[in-house]
Design a protein around this motif. Structure first.
Motif, mmCIF file in Angstrom:
data_model
loop_
_atom_site.group_PDB
_atom_site.id
_atom_site.type_symbol
_atom_site.label_atom_id
_atom_site.label_comp_id
_atom_site.label_asym_id
_atom_site.label_seq_id
_atom_site.Cartn_x
_atom_site.Cartn_y
_atom_site.Cartn_z
ATOM 1 N N ARG A 1 2.348 48.237 29.622
ATOM 2 C CA ARG A 1 1.960 49.058 28.474
ATOM 3 C C ARG A 1 0.565 48.680 28.019
ATOM 4 N NH1 ARG A 1 7.382 49.829 24.768
ATOM 5 N NH2 ARG A 1 8.685 50.564 26.455
ATOM 6 N N SER B 1 15.756 53.114 30.746
ATOM 7 C CA SER B 1 15.555 53.653 29.399
ATOM 8 C C SER B 1 16.766 53.359 28.515
ATOM 9 C CB SER B 1 15.252 55.151 29.449
ATOM 10 O OG SER B 1 16.410 55.885 29.713
ATOM 11 N N ARG C 1 8.158 57.164 28.309
ATOM 12 C CA ARG C 1 8.141 56.459 29.588
ATOM 13 C C ARG C 1 9.218 57.023 30.516
ATOM 14 N NH1 ARG C 1 10.622 54.110 32.873
ATOM 15 N NH2 ARG C 1 12.498 53.996 31.598
ATOM 16 N N ALA C 2 10.405 57.227 29.941
ATOM 17 C CA ALA C 2 11.531 57.655 30.772
ATOM 18 C C ALA C 2 11.293 59.024 31.396
ATOM 19 C CB ALA C 2 12.815 57.658 29.938
ATOM 20 N N VAL C 3 10.520 59.893 30.738
ATOM 21 C CA VAL C 3 10.328 61.242 31.281
ATOM 22 C C VAL C 3 9.061 61.367 32.123
ATOM 23 C CG1 VAL C 3 11.580 62.356 29.391
ATOM 24 C CG2 VAL C 3 9.083 62.144 29.267
ATOM 25 N N ALA D 1 15.460 44.635 41.660
ATOM 26 C CA ALA D 1 14.054 44.583 41.233
ATOM 27 C C ALA D 1 13.716 45.569 40.120
ATOM 28 C CB ALA D 1 13.134 44.796 42.440
ATOM 29 N N PRO D 2 14.191 46.830 40.206
ATOM 30 C CA PRO D 2 13.783 47.799 39.184
ATOM 31 C C PRO D 2 14.256 47.449 37.781
ATOM 32 C CG PRO D 2 14.721 48.914 41.082
ATOM 33 C CD PRO D 2 14.958 47.460 41.285
ATOM 34 N N LEU D 3 15.396 46.769 37.666
ATOM 35 C CA LEU D 3 15.926 46.491 36.326
ATOM 36 C C LEU D 3 15.474 45.126 35.802
ATOM 37 C CD1 LEU D 3 17.638 48.448 34.673
ATOM 38 C CD2 LEU D 3 17.787 48.989 37.074
ATOM 39 N N ASN E 1 11.680 45.706 48.367
ATOM 40 C CA ASN E 1 11.201 45.111 47.129
ATOM 41 C C ASN E 1 9.702 44.861 47.234
ATOM 42 O OD1 ASN E 1 13.587 44.913 45.635
ATOM 43 N ND2 ASN E 1 14.237 43.177 46.861
ATOM 44 N N TYR F 1 16.326 48.856 51.306
ATOM 45 C CA TYR F 1 15.482 49.046 50.134
ATOM 46 C C TYR F 1 14.336 48.044 50.266
ATOM 47 C CZ TYR F 1 18.575 45.239 49.146
ATOM 48 O OH TYR F 1 19.292 44.093 49.279
ATOM 49 N N SER G 1 20.742 51.597 52.593
ATOM 50 C CA SER G 1 19.639 51.025 51.816
ATOM 51 C C SER G 1 20.041 50.675 50.382
ATOM 52 C CB SER G 1 18.388 51.918 51.824
ATOM 53 O OG SER G 1 18.295 52.713 50.676
ATOM 54 N N SER G 2 21.353 50.695 50.069
ATOM 55 C CA SER G 2 21.764 50.134 48.782
ATOM 56 C C SER G 2 22.260 48.711 49.027
ATOM 57 C CB SER G 2 22.850 50.980 48.118
ATOM 58 O OG SER G 2 24.074 50.849 48.801
ATOM 59 N N PRO H 1 12.438 43.928 34.894
ATOM 60 C CA PRO H 1 11.614 43.926 33.674
ATOM 61 C C PRO H 1 12.397 44.289 32.415
ATOM 62 C CG PRO H 1 10.540 45.181 35.427
ATOM 63 C CD PRO H 1 11.934 44.886 35.894
ATOM 64 N N PHE I 1 8.940 50.095 39.050
ATOM 65 C CA PHE I 1 10.197 49.409 39.355
ATOM 66 C C PHE I 1 10.061 48.395 40.487
ATOM 67 C CE2 PHE I 1 11.476 53.548 37.488
ATOM 68 C CZ PHE I 1 11.965 53.024 36.306
ATOM 69 N N ASN I 2 8.848 48.156 40.978
ATOM 70 C CA ASN I 2 8.585 47.155 42.021
ATOM 71 C C ASN I 2 9.514 47.325 43.199
ATOM 72 O OD1 ASN I 2 7.050 46.125 39.886
ATOM 73 N ND2 ASN I 2 8.799 44.934 39.176
ATOM 74 N N PHE I 3 9.610 48.567 43.679
ATOM 75 C CA PHE I 3 10.757 48.861 44.502
ATOM 76 C C PHE I 3 10.556 50.210 45.175
ATOM 77 C CE2 PHE I 3 15.137 50.627 44.574
ATOM 78 C CZ PHE I 3 15.833 49.575 45.154
ATOM 79 N N GLU J 1 8.094 60.340 35.117
ATOM 80 C CA GLU J 1 8.207 60.729 36.538
ATOM 81 C C GLU J 1 8.638 62.186 36.691
ATOM 82 O OE1 GLU J 1 10.724 57.966 38.617
ATOM 83 O OE2 GLU J 1 9.664 56.266 37.732
ATOM 84 N N ASN K 1 15.622 54.741 36.705
ATOM 85 C CA ASN K 1 14.784 55.147 35.580
ATOM 86 C C ASN K 1 15.647 55.382 34.334
ATOM 87 O OD1 ASN K 1 12.454 55.963 34.235
ATOM 88 N ND2 ASN K 1 12.755 58.093 34.794
ATOM 89 N N HIS L 1 6.689 55.486 40.344
ATOM 90 C CA HIS L 1 8.051 54.933 40.450
ATOM 91 C C HIS L 1 8.016 53.541 41.090
ATOM 92 C CE1 HIS L 1 12.448 55.410 40.716
ATOM 93 N NE2 HIS L 1 12.355 54.774 41.873
ATOM 94 N N LEU M 1 26.305 53.635 50.983
ATOM 95 C CA LEU M 1 25.034 54.362 50.914
ATOM 96 C C LEU M 1 23.946 53.512 51.559
ATOM 97 C CD1 LEU M 1 23.699 56.934 49.682
ATOM 98 C CD2 LEU M 1 23.121 55.522 47.727
ATOM 99 N N SER N 1 12.960 52.936 47.462
ATOM 100 C CA SER N 1 14.268 53.199 48.059
ATOM 101 C C SER N 1 14.361 54.670 48.419
ATOM 102 C CB SER N 1 15.387 52.834 47.088
ATOM 103 O OG SER N 1 16.582 53.495 47.464
ATOM 104 N N ALA N 2 14.932 54.910 49.604
ATOM 105 C CA ALA N 2 15.057 56.284 50.084
ATOM 106 C C ALA N 2 15.940 57.119 49.174
ATOM 107 C CB ALA N 2 15.622 56.282 51.500
ATOM 108 N N ASN N 3 16.789 56.475 48.388
ATOM 109 C CA ASN N 3 17.723 57.231 47.551
ATOM 110 C C ASN N 3 17.139 57.615 46.201
ATOM 111 O OD1 ASN N 3 19.667 56.681 49.542
ATOM 112 N ND2 ASN N 3 20.052 54.692 48.608
ATOM 113 N N ASP N 4 15.964 57.096 45.882
ATOM 114 C CA ASP N 4 15.438 57.337 44.540
ATOM 115 C C ASP N 4 14.934 58.772 44.398
ATOM 116 O OD1 ASP N 4 16.142 54.896 43.734
ATOM 117 O OD2 ASP N 4 14.155 54.000 43.832
#
Lengths: 347, 329
Positions: A185, B91, A64-66, B112-114, A165, A163, B181-182, B116, A261-263, A68, B87, A257, B179, A265-268
């Protein structure tokens, strides 16, 4: 390898003998993956005699982690085989995640519309970069470096520096609940959906690269551009197409993504381009172009994920993880260069 | 200290029933402790999922947590660095669940991302204490507890301090944002702006994001001083950017009042900068590390049946009046 060199110039045809080193390089990332897994089993912490590393949940965490960076690395493989590079992929992921969230949440668009629009946007973004690079004869490195900045800037504009949501439900301001499946899953709650997307994309890309005329052209352009042009390969079109593929892949990764992550963000996605390049190089694809394999990239991606996992299970510092990755990249590159030298390619 | 206690032992009972057994149950426990395997003489692994070790403030949190955990012989603390990537952090939380740590501490990079991943930990029967940043949901229900400061309130205090004490006669002010949008960047920006509204004679003439970084802050503030030579004060959303702003002000040969945020200790920290008279003030952002380890003790060692769901650690204004005393702490 040699069957992919469709050139009319016999002088650059590699010698046709079986070189054991070449065999190792051909399968280096698969060998590496097996080694990392063996190490994982040996060094795995155990609880009541159970090897934690091999727990289905743990394997699911790894893949899962890899997923993206894996999707991005698959697109990157096409570009690197043509001797190009795409630095804009991580930023495009961020842009795609923001646009996905915005379209669904404030735009009120449905799932299909959003996904198609975002994939189209990513593809166009890649097309434009490929076209600029090809039309003005610019280094892809420079064009995609500008593309990276442009994508981050656009993402900040679209998101209004906030960000976004994603909440699910029926009605305005809510995304369709089905979209959340990307974070879930399947098959007995074991296989992450993000991984399934990654594997389907990997399968299609492998077919495209290994069995179609387009795939042969990609190798030809990277192997010897002049020779390819003389033998009638549409070099410009191929070059533009591979950037469109990475743009598409980055947008797909951005959708995954946002769903995971229900999200948005420009930084991701910051730094994903380097992780993807590392996976491609470890997979045996040469930055000089003309040689490489999709299966190698997939194995390289999973190997890096497994390495990070086993180090964390043993509570080893992130510093060691970076150093181990560095060693693996250097080893992969050295092996390749030895083979090229033996084949008389001189680089 | 605001403490809201979540007292409904019924909910905990239901939670407990939902919990799967963790490890081997040694001693028979009171039926309503938060974790079944709690014991005075046990050995416990606490996993801390940190958002990003690259930020000096977070390194400071790690140091304080390690010091607090070292004082408890029963505890082993494991820190995983999410490297500013949701991400990676997800993990790592999953890996802690695989390891079956006895308690999870987490500073989520974003909410939100963390969410789940935290739910998965709770479902696996691992109590979750959130430090400094929250995930979505309700403290005491979706996660065991939240301990931390309030970014908006801290910045609001800085804004009010500017209105009343620093620039009572008004003037031009500038803001260096984190930063864009954080979450903390947005909260601190809004808090400061709301705080200076108390004094209509203060105008915010420039706002620039410097991504929490001193070098970017220096460049941005130097440009601001070029465009607005009359700037009297600058609010920096963290100490690092305040340090950058000071360099820019010195370079321009101007004396500008500077407020930082975080109040980091040590030779390069904000407390010393105020004590030396370089800055006008900084507002601490307390780590909550000690409170977190204390809460872990009551859950794992004392078999607590409930803990306060929210512990807000208050900010301290570091001003020329108290900076010298605070340096030794």
């Amino acid at each position: 390898m040699s069957e992919q060199q469709i050139t009319s110039n016999p002088a650059i045809q590699p010698a046709k003998r079986i070189d054991p080193l070449a065999v190792i390089v051909r399968f280096q990332s698969l060998i590496g993956l097996v080694l990392v897994f063996a190490g994982g089993i040996i060094f795995s912490p155990r609880r009541h005699g159970v090897i934690l590393f091999l727990q289905p949940d743990n394997i699911a965490n790894i893949v899962r982690a890899v997923s993206e960076t894996g999707i991005i690395a698959i697109g990157m493989t096409f570009v690197i085989i043509t001797a190009g590079i795409d630095l804009s992929v991580g930023a495009t992921l961020g842009l795609a995640s923001v646009v996905t969230a915005t379209l669904m949440v404030s735009g009120g668009f449905g799932l299909i519309t959003t996904v198609v629009a975002v994939l189209l946007m990513g593809t166009c973004f890649g097309l434009v970069q490929g076209a600029i690079s090809s039309k003005f004869r610019l280094e892809a490195f420079i064009v995609t470096l500008a593309g990276l900045q442009a994508a981050r800037g656009l993402a900040l504009v679209v998101s209004g520096n906030q960000y976004i949501n994603i909440s699910y439900g029926e009605g305005p301001g809510l995304a369709p609940p089905i979209f959340a499946i990307l974070g879930g899953r399947l098959f007995g709650n074991v296989v992450p959906v993000a991984t399934i997307v990654f594997l389907i994309f990997a399968f299609i890309a492998t077919i495209l690269l290994n069995t179609t005329r387009f795939g042969r052209y990609v190798y030809a352009v990277g192997g010897n551009e002049r020779a390819a042009r003389i033998s009638g390969v549409p070099v410009s079109a191929i070059k533009i197409a591979v950037y469109a593929i990475t743009g598409f892949a980055s947008a797909l990764a951005g959708i995954v993504h946002a769903g995971q992550f229900n999200f948005g963000s420009a930084n991701d996605g910051t730094g994903y381009e380097l992780t993807a390049i590392a996976a491609v190089v470890i997979g045996g694809t040469s930055l000089f172009g003309g040689a490489g394999s999709m299966v190698g990239t997939i194995a390289g991606t999973i190997m890096l994920g497994a390495l990070a996992n086993i180090l964390q299970l043993n509570n080893i510092t992130p510093a060691m993880q970076l150093l181990a990755t560095a060693a693996i990249i250097v080893l992969a590159a050295v092996l390749q260069s030895l083979v090229r030298r033996r084949e008389g390619l001189g680089r | 200290m605001i403490r809201t206690t979540f007292q409904s032992s019924n909910t905990w009972r239901i939670l407990l029933l939902a919990c799967s057994c963790v490890g081997s149950v040694s001693v028979a426990q009171a039926a309503d402790s938060l974790v079944k395997a709690c014991a005075k003489d046990g050995e416990f692994v606490i996993g801390f999922s940190q958002a990003n070790n690259a930020e000096p403030y977070r390194q400071h949190v790690n140091d304080e947590l390690e010091a607090a955990a070292k004082a408890v012989p029963q505890f082993t603390l494991q820190i995983a660095d999410g490297a500013g990537n949701v991400n990676t952090q997800t993990s790592q939380v999953d890996n802690f669940i695989t390891q079956k740590v006895d308690l999870l501490l987490i500073s989520p990079f974003e909410a939100a991302p963390l969410t789940p991943a935290v739910k998965r930990a709770m479902d696996a029967g691992i109590p979750v204490i959130e430090l400094d940043r929250k995930t979505n949901g309700e403290a005491g229900k979706d996660y065991t507890a939240f301990i931390g400061g309030d970014n908006y309130k801290i910045a609001l205090a800085a804004g009010e301090y500017t209105s009343k004490t620093l620039l009572p006669d008004g003037g031009e002010a500038a803001v260096l944002e984190g930063l864009p949008s954080s979450t903390p960047a947005v909260e601190r920006l809004n808090g400061f702006k709301d705080g200076v509204k108390a004094n209509p004679k203060i105008q915010i003439v420039a706002e620039q994001a410097a991504d929490w970084l001193p070098d970017k802050a220096q460049t941005a503030f130097a440009a601001m001083l070029q465009a607005h030579p009359d700037i009297k004060m600058v609010y920096a959303s963290n100490d690092m950017m305040a340090a950058g702003a000071l360099l820019a002000a010195k370079g321009a040969g101007k004396s500008v009042k500077i407020i930082g945020t975080d109040g980091l200790p040590g030779p390069a920290g904000g407390i010393e900068a105020v004590a030396k008279g370089d800055w006008s003030a900084t507002f601490t952002y307390p780590t909550g590390a000690k409170e977190a380890i204390d809460m872990a003790k009551s859950i794992l060692l004392d078999c607590a049946s409930s803990v306060p769901a929210t512990v807000t650690v208050d900010t301290t204004a570091i001003t020329p009046d108290n900076a010298k005393q605070m340096m030794g702490k």
